[in-house]
Design a protein around this motif. Structure first.
Motif, PDB file in Angstrom:
ATOM      1  N   LEU A 177       0.804  -1.225   0.000  1.00 22.07           N
ATOM      2  CA  LEU A 177       0.000   0.000   0.000  1.00 22.07           C
ATOM      3  C   LEU A 177       0.837   1.274   0.000  1.00 22.07           C
ATOM      4  O   LEU A 177       0.382   2.332  -0.443  1.00 22.07           O
ATOM      5  N   ILE A 178       2.082   1.186   0.521  1.00 21.78           N
ATOM      6  CA  ILE A 178       2.923   2.388   0.653  1.00 21.78           C
ATOM      7  C   ILE A 178       4.275   2.126   0.002  1.00 21.78           C
ATOM      8  O   ILE A 178       5.274   1.858   0.689  1.00 21.78           O
TER       9      ILE A 178
ATOM     10  N   THR B 282       6.164   4.290  -1.586  1.00 18.21           N
ATOM     11  CA  THR B 282       7.048   5.456  -1.449  1.00 18.21           C
ATOM     12  C   THR B 282       6.764   6.163  -0.128  1.00 18.21           C
ATOM     13  O   THR B 282       5.754   5.891   0.543  1.00 18.21           O
ATOM     14  N   PHE B 283       7.648   7.101   0.232  1.00 20.07           N
ATOM     15  CA  PHE B 283       7.564   7.759   1.537  1.00 20.07           C
ATOM     16  C   PHE B 283       6.469   8.835   1.592  1.00 20.07           C
ATOM     17  O   PHE B 283       6.070   9.271   2.667  1.00 20.07           O
ATOM     18  N   GLY B 284       5.958   9.248   0.421  1.00 19.40           N
ATOM     19  CA  GLY B 284       5.006  10.363   0.365  1.00 19.40           C
ATOM     20  C   GLY B 284       3.831  10.273   1.313  1.00 19.40           C
ATOM     21  O   GLY B 284       3.488  11.260   1.995  1.00 19.40           O
ATOM     22  N   PRO B 285       3.131   9.134   1.422  1.00 20.51           N
ATOM     23  CA  PRO B 285       1.963   9.040   2.300  1.00 20.51           C
ATOM     24  C   PRO B 285       2.259   9.314   3.771  1.00 20.51           C
ATOM     25  O   PRO B 285       1.332   9.526   4.557  1.00 20.51           O
ATOM     26  N   TYR B 286       3.546   9.276   4.150  1.00 24.47           N
ATOM     27  CA  TYR B 286       3.880   9.487   5.560  1.00 24.47           C
ATOM     28  C   TYR B 286       3.298  10.794   6.084  1.00 24.47           C
ATOM     29  O   TYR B 286       2.727  10.839   7.193  1.00 24.47           O
ATOM     30  N   PHE B 287       3.441  11.855   5.323  1.00 23.73           N
ATOM     31  CA  PHE B 287       3.078  13.175   5.812  1.00 23.73           C
ATOM     32  C   PHE B 287       1.582  13.281   6.090  1.00 23.73           C
ATOM     33  O   PHE B 287       1.169  14.007   7.003  1.00 23.73           O
ATOM     34  N   GLN B 288       0.749  12.569   5.347  1.00 20.25           N
ATOM     35  CA  GLN B 288      -0.682  12.557   5.599  1.00 20.25           C
ATOM     36  C   GLN B 288      -1.005  11.705   6.825  1.00 20.25           C
ATOM     37  O   GLN B 288      -1.781  12.104   7.704  1.00 20.25           O
ATOM     38  N   LEU B 289      -0.373  10.526   6.902  1.00 18.52           N
ATOM     39  CA  LEU B 289      -0.641   9.618   8.015  1.00 18.52           C
ATOM     40  C   LEU B 289      -0.091  10.142   9.337  1.00 18.52           C
ATOM     41  O   LEU B 289      -0.656   9.874  10.396  1.00 18.52           O
TER      42      LEU B 289
ATOM     43  N   HIS C  70       8.192   0.410   8.620  1.00 17.51           N
ATOM     44  CA  HIS C  70       8.139   0.483   7.163  1.00 17.51           C
ATOM     45  C   HIS C  70       8.598   1.847   6.667  1.00 17.51           C
ATOM     46  O   HIS C  70       9.388   1.940   5.707  1.00 17.51           O
ATOM     47  N   PHE C  71       8.134   2.914   7.319  1.00 16.37           N
ATOM     48  CA  PHE C  71       8.523   4.257   6.887  1.00 16.37           C
ATOM     49  C   PHE C  71      10.025   4.503   7.108  1.00 16.37           C
ATOM     50  O   PHE C  71      10.672   5.172   6.315  1.00 16.37           O
ATOM     51  N   ILE C  72      10.574   3.946   8.195  1.00 10.68           N
ATOM     52  CA  ILE C  72      12.013   4.071   8.435  1.00 10.68           C
ATOM     53  C   ILE C  72      12.797   3.372   7.324  1.00 10.68           C
ATOM     54  O   ILE C  72      13.810   3.889   6.839  1.00 10.68           O
ATOM     55  N   LYS C  73      12.303   2.211   6.887  1.00 10.52           N
ATOM     56  CA  LYS C  73      12.991   1.466   5.836  1.00 10.52           C
ATOM     57  C   LYS C  73      13.027   2.225   4.515  1.00 10.52           C
ATOM     58  O   LYS C  73      14.045   2.260   3.822  1.00 10.52           O
ATOM     59  N   ILE C  74      11.873   2.844   4.138  1.00  7.80           N
ATOM     60  CA  ILE C  74      11.778   3.469   2.812  1.00  7.80           C
ATOM     61  C   ILE C  74      12.101   4.956   2.827  1.00  7.80           C
ATOM     62  O   ILE C  74      12.103   5.599   1.775  1.00  7.80           O
TER      63      ILE C  74
END
Length: 479
Positions: free
Chosen positions: A68-69, A71-78, A91-95
């Motif tokens: 579902l994720i 790339t890192f872009g969705p991080y800022f919304q979540l 997962h976000f740390i990895k990518i």
């Protein structure tokens, strides 16, 4: 025909990701989100679905986040509503490409208590990667995380960090790393000795040794041999680094304490510690200019530790020969000659040729002629036995200011095939360069050049049969 048209219409219809929210988030599977009918561009649906999965106990979380994720872009919304799920943060740390936030930023913003060991290992892996790539990141932050979550560092991570520290040449960070990180001693030694030619690695070894020496009995005897070699014969290679790091090291004081411990603990007389006995004799007789103490130790070995005594005897002859040249005392030459063991090694012949040549170059030449045709001409590690003896004979004439005969000897050695390897010929030519350099500031042999050439000779003798640290380490530890 009508049914076919309906079928085609349905195949072109895509469901939004948000339609999956009608399912129990605990039961959503990877095939659900990869189904051809799902519209993967549904960003709002993606955010809601990820949030639902994050708050569930779905066993496929990690795989679902990967799908579902991408790339890192969705991080800022979540991140607006907070990230409390370990798997999602992991997962976000990895990518994370690290352009806006680094791993420490993510950890600070989303503090999740009681994370798993897998999470901690993945974070450390990313921190090591970031440190290797980002020169602005300091080693202290990585060390802080290491010491907070791990008893010691794994081999791969240590190798990567150590290699980066060597590359950066930042002595302060190297000192902080060596002094504060938990690392297996054998792993540390392996990396230090594999990089031993680097003065920064010697600095790291000495800093580590200062700590180890608080429990001297825990240190292996061969390590003491290495430390004595560094303190007495290689100190100029790392002392300047101590100054840059703002560290203190009283070499004479530490050297005295090490020698005192070796002698008082009697680890040197154990049969297996031959290398330590040989090194101690050379340290006392050459670096410390204390022939009396060297002879005292040698006599002890003759009486109580005969194993390998001929090797120790060669070291004793070398030390006496060194002092005979340094102090210009022919009585020491006589003493050295009376202690020659029955089996003459190439190293011993080198020393004797130089010793005899210092007082009478023709005596050195005679000894050279007696043995040069009977030794090997096979080049190993840049030198052959014939080449080493030839170098010693040439040096004997150069230190008597007879460049003409020294060059004749070199020319004949090449002409007669005594030395044929190009690298060995180049090494021999360096002796003539060293001789010429002695005249750079003063053309007078007696006032200045002679003393400079004497230092060249002493340095050459000192290095004959010197401790091969990297080789010793590979043998002792099976590296």
């Amino acid at each position: 025909m009508l049914r076919t048209g309906v079928s085609r219409a349905r195949s072109c219809f895509h469901r939004q990701l948000s339609t999956l929210l009608t399912k129990d988030p605990n039961r959503i599977t990877p095939p659900d989100v990869t189904h051809p009918s799902i519209n993967r561009d549904d960003e709002d649906g993606r955010t809601k679905l990820v949030s639902a999965i994050a708050n569930s106990t779905n066993p496929d979380k990690s795989e679902l986040y990967t799908l579902l994720i991408p790339t890192f872009g969705p991080y800022f919304q979540l991140a607006k509503s907070g990230i409390a799920d370990e798997n999602l943060l992991r997962h976000f740390i990895k990518i994370n490409p690290g352009r806006v936030l680094d791993t420490f930023d993510l950890l600070d913003k989303h503090q999740i208590p009681n994370t798993s060991d897998e999470f901690k290992r993945d974070v450390l892996k990313k921190l090591v990667s970031e440190y290797n790539k980002n020169e602005e990141l300091t080693i202290d932050r990585v060390i802080g995380y290491l010491n907070q979550h791990f008893d010691s560092i794994e081999e791969l991570h240590f190798q990567e960090l150590f290699a980066t520290l060597l590359q950066r040449r930042d002595v302060t960070q190297m000192d902080s790393f060596i002094s504060n990180v938990g690392v297996d001693t054998n792993l540390l030694l392996k990396e230090l000795f594999e990089n031993f030619d680097d003065p920064l690695a010697k600095f790291a070894l000495m800093r580590s040794f200062q700590c180890w020496f608080k429990e001297p009995e825990s240190i292996k005897p061969w390590i003491y041999a290495v430390i004595l070699d560094i303190l007495n014969f290689r100190s100029q290679q790392f002392l300047v680094i101590y100054d840059k790091a703002g560290c203190k090291l009283n070499i004479d004081e530490l050297n005295d304490k090490v020698i005192k411990y070796i002698i008082e603990s009697k680890i040197d007389v154990k049969a297996e510690n031959l290398v330590l006995r040989k090194e101690l004799i050379e340290v006392l007789g050459i670096a410390q200019n204390n022939l009396g103490e060297a002879l005292k130790q040698f006599q002890k070995y003759e009486s109580y530790c005969k194993y390998g005594i001929s090797n120790v005897q060669v070291a004793m002859v070398k030390a006496i020969s060194y002092q005979a040249i340094k102090q210009d005392k022919e009585i020491f030459k006589t003493m050295a000659e009376t202690m020659i063991p029955p089996d003459l090694t190439i190293q011993l012949l080198q020393v004797l040729i130089i010793l005899k040549s210092y007082f009478n170059p023709n005596d050195g030449l005679t000894l050279y002629n007696d043995y040069v045709n009977g030794v090997s001409g096979v080049v190993k590690d840049g030198s052959s036995q014939k080449g080493l003896l030839t170098q010693s004979a040439i040096l004997g004439f150069l230190m008597n200011n007879d460049r003409e005969f020294a060059f004749l000897l070199f020319d004949k050695a090449v002409e007669n095939g005594i030395i044929v390897d190009e690298s060995e010929i180049a090494t021999t030519k360096k002796l003539f360069k060293a001789y010429s350099d002695c005249f750079v500031e003063d053309e007078n042999w007696d006032t200045s050049a002679r003393l400079k050439m004497k230092d060249v000779v002493l340095n050459y003798v000192e290095n004959i049969g010197a401790l091969q640290v990297k080789l010793l380490a590979s043998i002792e530890e099976g590296m």
